[in-house]
Design an enzyme around this catalytic site. Structure first.
Site, short mmCIF file in Angstrom:
data_model
loop_
_atom_site.label_atom_id
_atom_site.label_comp_id
_atom_site.label_asym_id
_atom_site.label_seq_id
_atom_site.Cartn_x
_atom_site.Cartn_y
_atom_site.Cartn_z
N ASP A 200 22.33 14.32 39.05
CA ASP A 200 21.04 15.15 39.13
C ASP A 200 20.58 15.68 40.55
OD1 ASP A 200 18.42 15.22 37.64
OD2 ASP A 200 17.61 14.42 39.63
N GLU A 242 24.62 18.83 38.14
CA GLU A 242 23.50 19.67 37.79
C GLU A 242 23.17 20.53 38.99
OE1 GLU A 242 18.90 19.96 36.73
OE2 GLU A 242 19.55 18.72 38.24
C1 GLC Z 1 16.69 17.40 36.94
C2 GLC Z 1 16.26 16.72 35.63
C3 GLC Z 1 14.94 16.85 35.57
C4 GLC Z 1 14.26 16.05 36.62
C5 GLC Z 1 14.46 16.69 38.00
C6 GLC Z 1 13.97 15.91 39.04
O1 GLC Z 1 16.59 18.55 37.19
O2 GLC Z 1 17.17 17.35 34.74
O3 GLC Z 1 14.55 16.41 34.10
O4 GLC Z 1 12.70 16.18 36.52
O5 GLC Z 1 16.07 16.69 38.20
O6 GLC Z 1 14.68 14.50 39.24
#
Ligand code: GLC
Length: 546
Positions: A200, A242
Protein backbone atom coordinates in the site's frame (compact mmCIF):
# COMPACT_ATOMS: atom_id res chain seq x y z
CA UNK A 1 9.02 -21.50 -13.94
CA UNK A 2 6.23 -21.53 -11.42
CA UNK A 3 7.83 -18.54 -9.74
CA UNK A 4 6.44 -16.50 -12.64
CA UNK A 5 2.86 -17.63 -11.91
CA UNK A 6 1.69 -14.03 -11.55
CA UNK A 7 2.25 -13.37 -15.24
CA UNK A 8 -0.67 -15.55 -16.23
CA UNK A 9 -2.90 -15.13 -13.21
CA UNK A 10 -6.40 -13.71 -12.97
CA UNK A 11 -6.65 -11.72 -9.76
CA UNK A 12 -9.90 -11.17 -7.85
CA UNK A 13 -9.87 -8.31 -5.36
CA UNK A 14 -12.18 -8.75 -2.39
CA UNK A 15 -12.84 -7.45 1.06
CA UNK A 16 -13.46 -10.17 3.66
CA UNK A 17 -15.89 -7.78 5.34
CA UNK A 18 -18.03 -7.47 2.22
CA UNK A 19 -17.89 -10.99 0.82
CA UNK A 20 -19.76 -13.51 2.95
CA UNK A 21 -20.84 -13.52 6.60
CA UNK A 22 -20.85 -16.97 8.24
CA UNK A 23 -21.49 -15.81 11.81
CA UNK A 24 -24.61 -13.68 11.29
CA UNK A 25 -23.03 -10.58 12.81
CA UNK A 26 -23.55 -8.50 9.67
CA UNK A 27 -19.87 -8.52 8.66
CA UNK A 28 -18.17 -10.94 6.29
CA UNK A 29 -15.52 -13.27 7.69
CA UNK A 30 -12.86 -15.78 6.72
CA UNK A 31 -15.07 -18.89 7.06
CA UNK A 32 -17.54 -17.06 4.80
CA UNK A 33 -14.85 -16.63 2.16
CA UNK A 34 -13.82 -20.28 2.51
CA UNK A 35 -17.41 -21.29 1.76
CA UNK A 36 -17.24 -19.28 -1.48
CA UNK A 37 -13.90 -20.51 -2.78
CA UNK A 38 -15.67 -22.99 -5.03
CA UNK A 39 -17.48 -20.10 -6.66
CA UNK A 40 -14.18 -18.32 -7.37
CA UNK A 41 -12.73 -21.57 -8.66
CA UNK A 42 -15.75 -22.03 -10.93
CA UNK A 43 -15.24 -18.49 -12.24
CA UNK A 44 -11.65 -19.38 -13.12
CA UNK A 45 -9.72 -16.91 -11.01
CA UNK A 46 -6.48 -18.18 -9.50
CA UNK A 47 -5.39 -15.43 -7.16
CA UNK A 48 -7.30 -13.52 -4.47
CA UNK A 49 -6.14 -10.10 -3.34
CA UNK A 50 -7.59 -9.64 0.10
CA UNK A 51 -8.01 -6.15 1.59
CA UNK A 52 -6.65 -5.61 5.15
CA UNK A 53 -7.81 -8.09 7.79
CA UNK A 54 -5.79 -6.76 10.73
CA UNK A 55 -7.31 -5.31 13.90
CA UNK A 56 -8.17 -1.70 13.17
CA UNK A 57 -10.36 1.12 14.46
CA UNK A 58 -11.73 1.11 10.91
CA UNK A 59 -11.39 4.81 10.17
CA UNK A 60 -9.91 3.96 6.77
CA UNK A 61 -11.61 0.61 6.24
CA UNK A 62 -8.76 -1.35 7.80
CA UNK A 63 -5.87 0.61 6.26
CA UNK A 64 -5.44 2.08 9.74
CA UNK A 65 -3.82 -0.92 11.40
CA UNK A 66 -3.48 -1.28 15.16
CA UNK A 67 -1.74 -4.67 15.20
CA UNK A 68 0.19 -6.17 12.28
CA UNK A 69 0.47 -9.63 13.80
CA UNK A 70 -3.14 -10.66 14.21
CA UNK A 71 -6.54 -10.68 12.58
CA UNK A 72 -9.59 -8.62 13.47
CA UNK A 73 -11.65 -11.08 15.60
CA UNK A 74 -14.75 -10.14 13.60
CA UNK A 75 -13.07 -11.74 10.57
CA UNK A 76 -11.90 -14.92 12.31
CA UNK A 77 -8.90 -16.52 13.99
CA UNK A 78 -5.38 -17.41 12.93
CA UNK A 79 -6.61 -20.98 12.50
CA UNK A 80 -9.30 -19.73 10.14
CA UNK A 81 -6.61 -17.91 8.21
CA UNK A 82 -4.46 -21.03 7.92
CA UNK A 83 -7.51 -22.98 6.82
CA UNK A 84 -8.25 -20.35 4.18
CA UNK A 85 -4.73 -20.62 2.77
CA UNK A 86 -4.92 -24.42 2.77
CA UNK A 87 -8.34 -24.53 1.13
CA UNK A 88 -7.39 -21.94 -1.46
CA UNK A 89 -4.15 -23.74 -2.33
CA UNK A 90 -6.05 -27.01 -2.67
CA UNK A 91 -8.05 -25.33 -5.42
CA UNK A 92 -5.02 -23.80 -7.12
CA UNK A 93 -5.85 -20.31 -5.83
CA UNK A 94 -3.13 -18.12 -4.35
CA UNK A 95 -3.82 -15.40 -1.80
CA UNK A 96 -2.11 -12.08 -1.53
CA UNK A 97 -2.72 -9.74 1.39
CA UNK A 98 -2.03 -6.13 2.24
CA UNK A 99 1.21 -4.71 3.54
CA UNK A 100 0.57 -1.22 4.82
CA UNK A 101 4.10 0.06 5.40
CA UNK A 102 3.64 3.79 5.30
CA UNK A 103 1.44 4.38 8.34
CA UNK A 104 -0.31 2.82 11.32
CA UNK A 105 -3.50 3.73 13.09
CA UNK A 106 -3.16 6.50 15.69
CA UNK A 107 -4.43 3.87 18.11
CA UNK A 108 -1.60 1.49 17.41
CA UNK A 109 0.27 0.86 20.71
CA UNK A 110 3.44 2.25 19.06
CA UNK A 111 1.78 5.59 18.43
CA UNK A 112 0.02 5.68 21.79
CA UNK A 113 3.44 5.31 23.41
CA UNK A 114 5.26 7.53 20.93
CA UNK A 115 2.98 10.45 21.83
CA UNK A 116 4.42 10.49 25.35
CA UNK A 117 7.48 12.26 23.97
CA UNK A 118 11.13 11.70 23.07
CA UNK A 119 11.67 9.49 26.11
CA UNK A 120 9.33 6.86 24.62
CA UNK A 121 11.16 4.06 22.83
CA UNK A 122 8.59 4.40 20.04
CA UNK A 123 8.81 8.17 19.64
CA UNK A 124 11.12 7.82 16.66
CA UNK A 125 8.82 5.34 15.00
CA UNK A 126 6.91 8.37 13.72
CA UNK A 127 7.77 11.68 12.07
CA UNK A 128 7.52 14.67 14.45
CA UNK A 129 8.10 18.36 14.06
CA UNK A 130 7.78 21.58 16.06
CA UNK A 131 6.49 23.33 12.99
CA UNK A 132 4.11 22.51 10.20
CA UNK A 133 6.29 24.44 7.80
CA UNK A 134 8.23 21.41 6.69
CA UNK A 135 7.98 19.24 3.57
CA UNK A 136 5.67 21.85 2.12
CA UNK A 137 6.05 20.51 -1.41
CA UNK A 138 4.24 17.29 -0.53
CA UNK A 139 0.71 17.19 -1.94
CA UNK A 140 -2.33 16.38 0.18
CA UNK A 141 -3.84 13.12 -1.01
CA UNK A 142 -7.11 13.06 0.94
CA UNK A 143 -7.77 16.64 -0.10
CA UNK A 144 -11.49 16.49 0.72
CA UNK A 145 -10.85 15.82 4.40
CA UNK A 146 -7.32 16.94 5.27
CA UNK A 147 -5.99 20.50 5.21
CA UNK A 148 -2.38 19.62 5.99
CA UNK A 149 -0.05 16.63 6.17
CA UNK A 150 0.81 17.73 9.73
CA UNK A 151 -1.49 17.35 12.74
CA UNK A 152 -0.87 18.81 16.17
CA UNK A 153 -0.59 16.33 19.03
CA UNK A 154 -1.44 17.95 22.37
CA UNK A 155 0.04 15.17 24.42
CA UNK A 156 3.41 15.33 22.69
CA UNK A 157 3.43 19.07 22.05
CA UNK A 158 4.54 18.48 18.46
CA UNK A 159 3.09 17.95 15.01
CA UNK A 160 3.12 14.50 13.43
CA UNK A 161 3.32 13.73 9.73
CA UNK A 162 0.64 11.84 7.79
CA UNK A 163 0.06 11.45 4.05
CA UNK A 164 -3.49 10.14 4.50
CA UNK A 165 -6.07 10.71 7.26
CA UNK A 166 -4.79 12.38 10.43
CA UNK A 167 -5.75 9.13 12.17
CA UNK A 168 -2.95 7.45 10.16
CA UNK A 169 0.43 8.76 11.37
CA UNK A 170 3.27 7.95 8.97
CA UNK A 171 5.96 5.59 10.18
CA UNK A 172 9.47 6.98 10.19
CA UNK A 173 11.45 4.86 7.74
CA UNK A 174 14.64 6.71 8.63
CA UNK A 175 14.51 4.65 11.80
CA UNK A 176 16.16 1.30 11.31
CA UNK A 177 13.91 -0.25 13.94
CA UNK A 178 10.88 0.59 11.81
CA UNK A 179 12.50 -0.88 8.72
CA UNK A 180 13.35 -4.06 10.60
CA UNK A 181 9.94 -4.28 12.28
CA UNK A 182 8.16 -4.17 8.92
CA UNK A 183 10.42 -6.92 7.61
CA UNK A 184 9.31 -8.99 10.57
CA UNK A 185 5.67 -8.37 9.64
CA UNK A 186 6.41 -9.41 6.09
CA UNK A 187 8.11 -12.67 7.12
CA UNK A 188 5.40 -13.43 9.70
CA UNK A 189 2.68 -13.65 7.05
CA UNK A 190 4.87 -15.47 4.54
CA UNK A 191 5.56 -18.09 7.20
CA UNK A 192 1.79 -18.54 7.51
CA UNK A 193 1.60 -19.25 3.80
CA UNK A 194 0.50 -15.95 2.27
CA UNK A 195 1.52 -15.82 -1.41
CA UNK A 196 2.34 -12.16 -1.63
CA UNK A 197 1.47 -8.62 -0.73
CA UNK A 198 -0.12 -5.71 -2.44
CA UNK A 199 2.07 -3.03 -0.91
CA UNK A 200 0.00 0.00 0.00
CA UNK A 201 1.00 3.61 -0.60
CA UNK A 202 4.55 2.77 -1.66
CA UNK A 203 5.83 6.16 -2.89
CA UNK A 204 5.55 7.90 0.47
CA UNK A 205 7.80 5.92 2.81
CA UNK A 206 10.54 8.55 3.14
CA UNK A 207 10.47 12.34 3.40
CA UNK A 208 13.15 14.75 2.21
CA UNK A 209 13.06 18.58 2.40
CA UNK A 210 12.92 20.27 -1.00
CA UNK A 211 11.24 17.29 -2.68
CA UNK A 212 7.60 16.27 -3.05
CA UNK A 213 8.43 13.41 -0.68
CA UNK A 214 7.48 10.77 -3.23
CA UNK A 215 9.56 8.07 -4.96
CA UNK A 216 12.75 8.91 -3.07
CA UNK A 217 15.84 6.73 -3.69
CA UNK A 218 15.66 5.49 -0.09
CA UNK A 219 12.22 4.02 -0.81
CA UNK A 220 13.61 2.05 -3.74
CA UNK A 221 16.50 0.86 -1.58
CA UNK A 222 14.09 -0.45 1.04
CA UNK A 223 11.97 -2.22 -1.58
CA UNK A 224 15.11 -3.89 -2.92
CA UNK A 225 15.81 -5.17 0.59
CA UNK A 226 12.30 -6.64 0.82
CA UNK A 227 12.69 -8.20 -2.62
CA UNK A 228 16.00 -9.76 -1.62
CA UNK A 229 14.27 -11.51 1.26
CA UNK A 230 11.72 -12.90 -1.19
CA UNK A 231 14.32 -14.03 -3.72
CA UNK A 232 16.41 -15.72 -1.05
CA UNK A 233 13.77 -17.12 1.27
CA UNK A 234 10.35 -17.17 -0.44
CA UNK A 235 11.00 -17.28 -4.20
CA UNK A 236 7.42 -18.02 -5.24
CA UNK A 237 5.88 -15.05 -3.38
CA UNK A 238 5.21 -11.68 -4.97
CA UNK A 239 5.07 -7.97 -4.27
CA UNK A 240 2.52 -5.83 -6.10
CA UNK A 241 2.99 -2.06 -5.94
CA UNK A 242 0.30 0.48 -5.34
CA UNK A 243 2.17 3.48 -6.71
CA UNK A 244 -0.19 5.96 -8.28
CA UNK A 245 2.43 7.75 -10.39
CA UNK A 246 3.21 8.89 -13.92
CA UNK A 247 4.89 6.25 -16.12
CA UNK A 248 8.47 7.49 -15.63
CA UNK A 249 8.25 7.24 -11.84
CA UNK A 250 6.04 4.19 -11.82
CA UNK A 251 8.30 1.94 -13.88
CA UNK A 252 11.19 2.62 -11.50
CA UNK A 253 9.36 0.40 -9.01
CA UNK A 254 10.30 -2.59 -11.16
CA UNK A 255 13.97 -1.59 -10.76
CA UNK A 256 16.14 -3.95 -12.78
CA UNK A 257 13.71 -6.72 -12.00
CA UNK A 258 14.88 -6.48 -8.39
CA UNK A 259 12.06 -4.43 -6.84
CA UNK A 260 8.37 -5.19 -7.41
CA UNK A 261 7.19 -8.20 -9.39
CA UNK A 262 4.05 -6.32 -10.31
CA UNK A 263 2.61 -2.81 -10.27
CA UNK A 264 -0.87 -1.51 -10.95
CA UNK A 265 -1.03 0.30 -14.25
CA UNK A 266 -2.48 3.53 -12.86
CA UNK A 267 -1.75 5.67 -15.94
CA UNK A 268 -3.59 3.25 -18.24
CA UNK A 269 -6.76 2.81 -16.18
CA UNK A 270 -8.41 6.26 -16.58
CA UNK A 271 -7.45 6.28 -20.27
CA UNK A 272 -9.61 3.25 -20.90
CA UNK A 273 -12.55 5.34 -19.68
CA UNK A 274 -11.38 8.34 -21.75
CA UNK A 275 -11.28 6.17 -24.85
CA UNK A 276 -14.92 5.26 -24.25
CA UNK A 277 -15.86 8.84 -23.58
CA UNK A 278 -14.12 10.22 -26.66
CA UNK A 279 -14.94 7.19 -28.83
CA UNK A 280 -11.30 7.32 -29.81
CA UNK A 281 -8.47 4.82 -29.50
CA UNK A 282 -5.75 7.44 -29.00
CA UNK A 283 -5.79 7.76 -25.20
CA UNK A 284 -4.98 4.05 -24.86
CA UNK A 285 -2.44 3.93 -27.68
CA UNK A 286 -0.64 7.09 -26.53
CA UNK A 287 -0.26 6.03 -22.91
CA UNK A 288 0.93 2.51 -23.74
CA UNK A 289 3.47 3.95 -26.16
CA UNK A 290 4.70 6.26 -23.39
CA UNK A 291 5.27 3.40 -20.98
CA UNK A 292 8.73 1.91 -21.48
CA UNK A 293 9.23 -1.85 -21.61
CA UNK A 294 9.55 -3.51 -18.22
CA UNK A 295 12.00 -6.25 -17.19
CA UNK A 296 10.93 -9.71 -18.36
CA UNK A 297 10.28 -11.00 -14.84
CA UNK A 298 7.89 -8.11 -14.14
CA UNK A 299 4.23 -7.66 -14.90
CA UNK A 300 1.55 -4.98 -14.95
CA UNK A 301 -1.63 -5.44 -12.97
CA UNK A 302 -4.41 -4.09 -15.18
CA UNK A 303 -7.64 -2.99 -13.55
CA UNK A 304 -10.82 -1.10 -14.30
CA UNK A 305 -12.09 -0.43 -10.79
CA UNK A 306 -11.09 -1.16 -7.22
CA UNK A 307 -12.15 -0.34 -3.65
CA UNK A 308 -10.98 3.28 -3.96
CA UNK A 309 -12.15 6.12 -6.14
CA UNK A 310 -11.28 5.95 -9.83
CA UNK A 311 -8.27 8.18 -9.38
CA UNK A 312 -7.65 10.99 -11.83
CA UNK A 313 -4.32 12.03 -10.38
CA UNK A 314 -2.41 10.78 -13.42
CA UNK A 315 -4.47 12.99 -15.75
CA UNK A 316 -4.03 16.53 -17.03
CA UNK A 317 -6.49 19.17 -15.76
CA UNK A 318 -8.34 19.04 -19.07
CA UNK A 319 -8.60 15.25 -19.05
CA UNK A 320 -9.86 15.37 -15.47
CA UNK A 321 -12.56 17.93 -16.29
CA UNK A 322 -13.70 15.76 -19.19
CA UNK A 323 -13.84 12.71 -16.94
CA UNK A 324 -15.86 14.53 -14.27
CA UNK A 325 -18.22 15.90 -16.89
CA UNK A 326 -19.02 12.54 -18.29
CA UNK A 327 -18.68 10.17 -15.39
CA UNK A 328 -19.45 12.22 -12.27
CA UNK A 329 -21.94 14.98 -13.01
CA UNK A 330 -23.44 14.61 -9.56
CA UNK A 331 -20.90 16.06 -7.08
CA UNK A 332 -21.60 13.15 -4.76
CA UNK A 333 -19.88 10.90 -7.26
CA UNK A 334 -16.62 12.81 -6.77
CA UNK A 335 -14.13 12.36 -3.96
CA UNK A 336 -10.62 13.76 -3.56
CA UNK A 337 -9.24 13.64 -7.10
CA UNK A 338 -11.45 10.89 -8.41
CA UNK A 339 -14.81 9.27 -8.98
CA UNK A 340 -16.39 6.91 -6.48
CA UNK A 341 -18.51 4.68 -8.68
CA UNK A 342 -18.51 1.05 -9.72
CA UNK A 343 -17.90 -0.17 -13.24
CA UNK A 344 -21.46 -0.77 -14.41
CA UNK A 345 -22.83 2.59 -13.27
CA UNK A 346 -19.81 4.29 -14.90
CA UNK A 347 -20.58 2.61 -18.21
CA UNK A 348 -24.32 3.42 -18.06
CA UNK A 349 -25.03 -0.19 -17.16
CA UNK A 350 -24.62 -0.79 -20.87
CA UNK A 351 -23.84 -4.46 -21.31
CA UNK A 352 -21.93 -3.90 -24.54
CA UNK A 353 -19.69 -1.26 -23.04
CA UNK A 354 -19.06 -3.42 -19.98
CA UNK A 355 -18.12 -6.45 -22.09
CA UNK A 356 -15.88 -4.27 -24.24
CA UNK A 357 -14.15 -2.99 -21.10
CA UNK A 358 -13.54 -6.54 -19.89
CA UNK A 359 -12.25 -7.58 -23.30
CA UNK A 360 -9.68 -4.77 -23.02
CA UNK A 361 -8.85 -5.81 -19.46
CA UNK A 362 -8.10 -9.36 -20.55
CA UNK A 363 -6.09 -8.54 -23.67
CA UNK A 364 -4.05 -5.43 -22.83
CA UNK A 365 -0.56 -6.26 -21.51
CA UNK A 366 -0.63 -7.39 -17.90
CA UNK A 367 -2.52 -9.53 -15.44
CA UNK A 368 -6.22 -8.65 -15.09
CA UNK A 369 -7.65 -7.72 -11.71
CA UNK A 370 -11.41 -7.98 -11.18
CA UNK A 371 -13.08 -6.13 -8.31
CA UNK A 372 -15.57 -8.27 -6.41
CA UNK A 373 -19.15 -7.73 -7.50
CA UNK A 374 -18.15 -6.20 -10.81
CA UNK A 375 -18.37 -9.65 -12.40
CA UNK A 376 -22.13 -9.55 -11.85
CA UNK A 377 -22.44 -5.85 -12.63
CA UNK A 378 -23.20 -4.61 -9.12
CA UNK A 379 -24.31 -1.03 -8.62
CA UNK A 380 -23.06 1.48 -6.05
CA UNK A 381 -24.54 3.82 -3.46
CA UNK A 382 -23.27 7.38 -3.72
CA UNK A 383 -25.16 8.39 -0.58
CA UNK A 384 -22.76 6.44 1.64
CA UNK A 385 -19.75 8.37 2.93
CA UNK A 386 -16.09 8.15 1.89
CA UNK A 387 -15.57 5.32 -0.64
CA UNK A 388 -18.15 3.09 1.04
CA UNK A 389 -20.56 3.30 -1.88
CA UNK A 390 -18.41 0.83 -3.82
CA UNK A 391 -17.88 -1.44 -0.82
CA UNK A 392 -21.41 -2.77 -0.21
CA UNK A 393 -22.15 -6.47 0.49
CA UNK A 394 -21.63 -9.01 -2.26
CA UNK A 395 -24.94 -10.04 -3.83
CA UNK A 396 -25.21 -13.84 -3.78
CA UNK A 397 -28.93 -14.45 -4.28
CA UNK A 398 -32.35 -12.91 -3.78
CA UNK A 399 -32.69 -13.97 -0.13
CA UNK A 400 -32.52 -11.64 2.85
CA UNK A 401 -29.46 -9.36 2.70
CA UNK A 402 -28.71 -10.63 -0.80
CA UNK A 403 -27.58 -13.94 0.72
CA UNK A 404 -24.57 -12.14 2.19
CA UNK A 405 -25.61 -12.57 5.83
CA UNK A 406 -28.38 -14.02 7.99
CA UNK A 407 -28.21 -11.07 10.36
CA UNK A 408 -30.97 -8.56 10.82
CA UNK A 409 -30.73 -6.10 7.90
CA UNK A 410 -30.07 -3.28 10.37
CA UNK A 411 -26.97 -5.09 11.64
CA UNK A 412 -25.22 -5.14 8.26
CA UNK A 413 -21.95 -3.18 8.13
CA UNK A 414 -23.47 -1.50 5.07
CA UNK A 415 -26.87 -1.56 3.38
CA UNK A 416 -27.16 -3.79 0.33
CA UNK A 417 -27.99 -2.23 -3.03
CA UNK A 418 -31.75 -2.00 -3.54
CA UNK A 419 -32.17 0.72 -6.15
CA UNK A 420 -34.30 -0.72 -8.96
CA UNK A 421 -31.68 -0.92 -11.69
CA UNK A 422 -29.18 -2.82 -9.54
CA UNK A 423 -31.48 -4.45 -6.98
CA UNK A 424 -29.98 -7.63 -5.56
CA UNK A 425 -33.19 -9.45 -6.44
CA UNK A 426 -32.03 -9.45 -10.03
CA UNK A 427 -28.31 -8.66 -9.82
CA UNK A 428 -26.91 -11.66 -7.96
CA UNK A 429 -24.61 -14.62 -8.46
CA UNK A 430 -27.26 -17.32 -8.27
CA UNK A 431 -29.39 -15.79 -11.01
CA UNK A 432 -26.38 -15.27 -13.26
CA UNK A 433 -24.68 -18.62 -12.73
CA UNK A 434 -27.64 -20.37 -14.27
CA UNK A 435 -28.01 -17.98 -17.19
CA UNK A 436 -25.63 -18.55 -20.13
CA UNK A 437 -26.31 -15.03 -21.36
CA UNK A 438 -25.46 -13.30 -18.07
CA UNK A 439 -22.50 -10.97 -17.58
CA UNK A 440 -21.06 -13.49 -15.14
CA UNK A 441 -21.20 -16.27 -17.74
CA UNK A 442 -19.55 -13.98 -20.26
CA UNK A 443 -16.72 -13.20 -17.86
CA UNK A 444 -16.26 -16.84 -16.99
CA UNK A 445 -15.95 -17.63 -20.71
CA UNK A 446 -13.52 -14.79 -21.26
CA UNK A 447 -11.36 -15.94 -18.33
CA UNK A 448 -11.43 -19.50 -19.50
CA UNK A 449 -10.57 -18.75 -23.11
CA UNK A 450 -7.92 -16.12 -22.46
CA UNK A 451 -6.22 -18.24 -19.78
CA UNK A 452 -5.59 -20.97 -22.28
CA UNK A 453 -3.32 -18.64 -24.27
CA UNK A 454 -0.14 -17.58 -22.50
CA UNK A 455 0.39 -14.78 -25.01
CA UNK A 456 -2.04 -12.52 -23.14
CA UNK A 457 0.08 -12.70 -19.99
CA UNK A 458 3.52 -12.88 -21.55
CA UNK A 459 3.39 -11.30 -24.96
CA UNK A 460 4.27 -7.96 -26.45
CA UNK A 461 1.84 -5.51 -28.02
CA UNK A 462 1.92 -3.92 -31.47
CA UNK A 463 -0.75 -1.40 -32.41
CA UNK A 464 -2.12 -1.66 -35.92
CA UNK A 465 -2.56 1.48 -37.95
CA UNK A 466 -6.19 1.83 -38.91
CA UNK A 467 -8.10 4.26 -41.10
CA UNK A 468 -10.64 4.73 -38.31
CA UNK A 469 -9.70 6.23 -34.93
CA UNK A 470 -12.82 4.84 -33.32
CA UNK A 471 -11.37 1.39 -33.75
CA UNK A 472 -8.57 0.18 -31.52
CA UNK A 473 -6.61 -2.71 -33.00
CA UNK A 474 -3.55 -4.48 -31.73
CA UNK A 475 -1.59 -7.67 -32.02
CA UNK A 476 -0.38 -9.50 -28.92
CA UNK A 477 2.50 -11.78 -29.77
CA UNK A 478 5.20 -13.96 -28.32
CA UNK A 479 7.34 -16.71 -29.86
CA UNK A 480 4.46 -19.15 -29.94
CA UNK A 481 1.22 -17.26 -30.50
CA UNK A 482 -0.32 -14.23 -32.11
CA UNK A 483 -3.64 -12.68 -31.19
CA UNK A 484 -5.43 -9.94 -33.10
CA UNK A 485 -7.71 -7.78 -30.95
CA UNK A 486 -10.13 -5.26 -32.48
CA UNK A 487 -12.45 -2.97 -30.53
CA UNK A 488 -15.13 -0.58 -31.71
CA UNK A 489 -15.24 2.28 -29.20
CA UNK A 490 -18.03 3.99 -31.08
CA UNK A 491 -21.75 4.03 -30.35
CA UNK A 492 -22.32 3.29 -34.03
CA UNK A 493 -21.46 0.37 -36.26
CA UNK A 494 -18.06 0.89 -37.90
CA UNK A 495 -15.86 -0.68 -40.56
CA UNK A 496 -12.10 -0.69 -40.49
CA UNK A 497 -9.31 -1.57 -42.91
CA UNK A 498 -6.41 -3.21 -41.15
CA UNK A 499 -2.95 -3.46 -42.62
CA UNK A 500 -2.06 -7.04 -41.66
CA UNK A 501 0.59 -7.67 -44.32
CA UNK A 502 2.95 -9.11 -41.72
CA UNK A 503 0.40 -11.84 -41.09
CA UNK A 504 -0.49 -12.81 -44.65
CA UNK A 505 -1.71 -16.40 -44.95
CA UNK A 506 -2.78 -16.72 -41.32
CA UNK A 507 -6.36 -17.51 -40.37
CA UNK A 508 -8.02 -15.39 -37.69
CA UNK A 509 -9.94 -17.74 -35.39
CA UNK A 510 -12.36 -15.98 -33.04
CA UNK A 511 -11.43 -16.64 -29.42
CA UNK A 512 -14.83 -16.99 -27.74
CA UNK A 513 -16.74 -18.90 -30.40
CA UNK A 514 -13.97 -20.60 -32.38
CA UNK A 515 -15.17 -19.58 -35.89
CA UNK A 516 -12.53 -19.22 -38.55
CA UNK A 517 -12.56 -15.95 -40.53
CA UNK A 518 -11.18 -15.49 -44.06
CA UNK A 519 -7.43 -15.97 -44.42
CA UNK A 520 -5.44 -12.72 -44.33
CA UNK A 521 -4.80 -11.97 -48.02
CA UNK A 522 -1.62 -10.75 -49.62
CA UNK A 523 -1.39 -7.10 -50.74
CA UNK A 524 -4.82 -6.21 -49.44
CA UNK A 525 -6.15 -4.64 -46.31
CA UNK A 526 -8.23 -6.83 -44.06
CA UNK A 527 -11.69 -5.35 -43.62
CA UNK A 528 -13.61 -5.89 -40.40
CA UNK A 529 -17.02 -4.52 -39.50
CA UNK A 530 -18.11 -4.21 -35.92
CA UNK A 531 -21.46 -3.22 -34.46
CA UNK A 532 -21.46 -0.50 -31.80
CA UNK A 533 -19.28 -1.09 -28.72
CA UNK A 534 -18.31 -4.53 -29.84
CA UNK A 535 -15.03 -6.37 -30.18
CA UNK A 536 -13.41 -9.38 -31.77
CA UNK A 537 -10.43 -11.26 -30.42
CA UNK A 538 -8.77 -13.69 -32.83
CA UNK A 539 -5.95 -16.15 -32.46
CA UNK A 540 -3.96 -16.01 -35.71
CA UNK A 541 -3.37 -19.57 -36.80
CA UNK A 542 -1.45 -21.22 -39.57
CA UNK A 543 -4.02 -23.56 -41.08
CA UNK A 544 -3.85 -25.75 -44.08
CA UNK A 545 -6.27 -23.92 -46.34
CA UNK A 546 -5.79 -25.99 -49.43
C1 GLC B 1 -4.35 3.04 -0.37
C2 GLC B 1 -5.63 2.26 -0.22
C3 GLC B 1 -6.71 3.15 0.30
C4 GLC B 1 -6.26 3.74 1.61
C5 GLC B 1 -4.90 4.43 1.48
C6 GLC B 1 -4.31 4.76 2.82
O1 GLC B 1 -4.45 4.02 -1.34
O2 GLC B 1 -5.99 1.67 -1.44
O3 GLC B 1 -7.92 2.48 0.44
O4 GLC B 1 -7.20 4.66 2.07
O5 GLC B 1 -3.97 3.60 0.84
O6 GLC B 1 -3.90 3.58 3.46
Amino acid sequence: MDNLWYKNAVIYELSIKAFKDSSSDGKGDIPGLISKLDYLCWLGINCIWMLPIYPSPGLDDGYDISDYYSIDPAYGTMDDFKELIAQAHLRGIRIIGELVLNHTSDRHPWFLDAKKGPESEYHNYYVWSDTYKKYEDARIIFSDTERSNWTWCDECGKYYWHRFFSSQPDLNFENEKVREEMKRVFRFWFELGLDGFRVDAVPYLFEREGTDCENLPETHQYIRELRKIIDEEYPDRILLAEANQWPEDLIKYFGDGDEFHMAFNFPLMPRIFMAFQKENSEPIINIIKQIPDIPSNCQWAVFLRNHDELTLEMCTDEERDDMYNLYAKDKRMQINMGIRRRLNPLLDNDRRKVELAYALLFTLPGTPVIYYGDEIGMGDNIYLGDRNGVRTPMQWNEDRNAGFSDSKPSMLYSPVIIDPEYNYNAVNVEAQVSSPSSLLSFIKRLINKSKSHMVFGNGYIDFIETNNKKILAYIRFDNEEKALCVFNLSSKAEAVKLDLQEYTGLTPVELLGGSAFPVIPENENYIITLSHHSFLIFMLEQRDNS
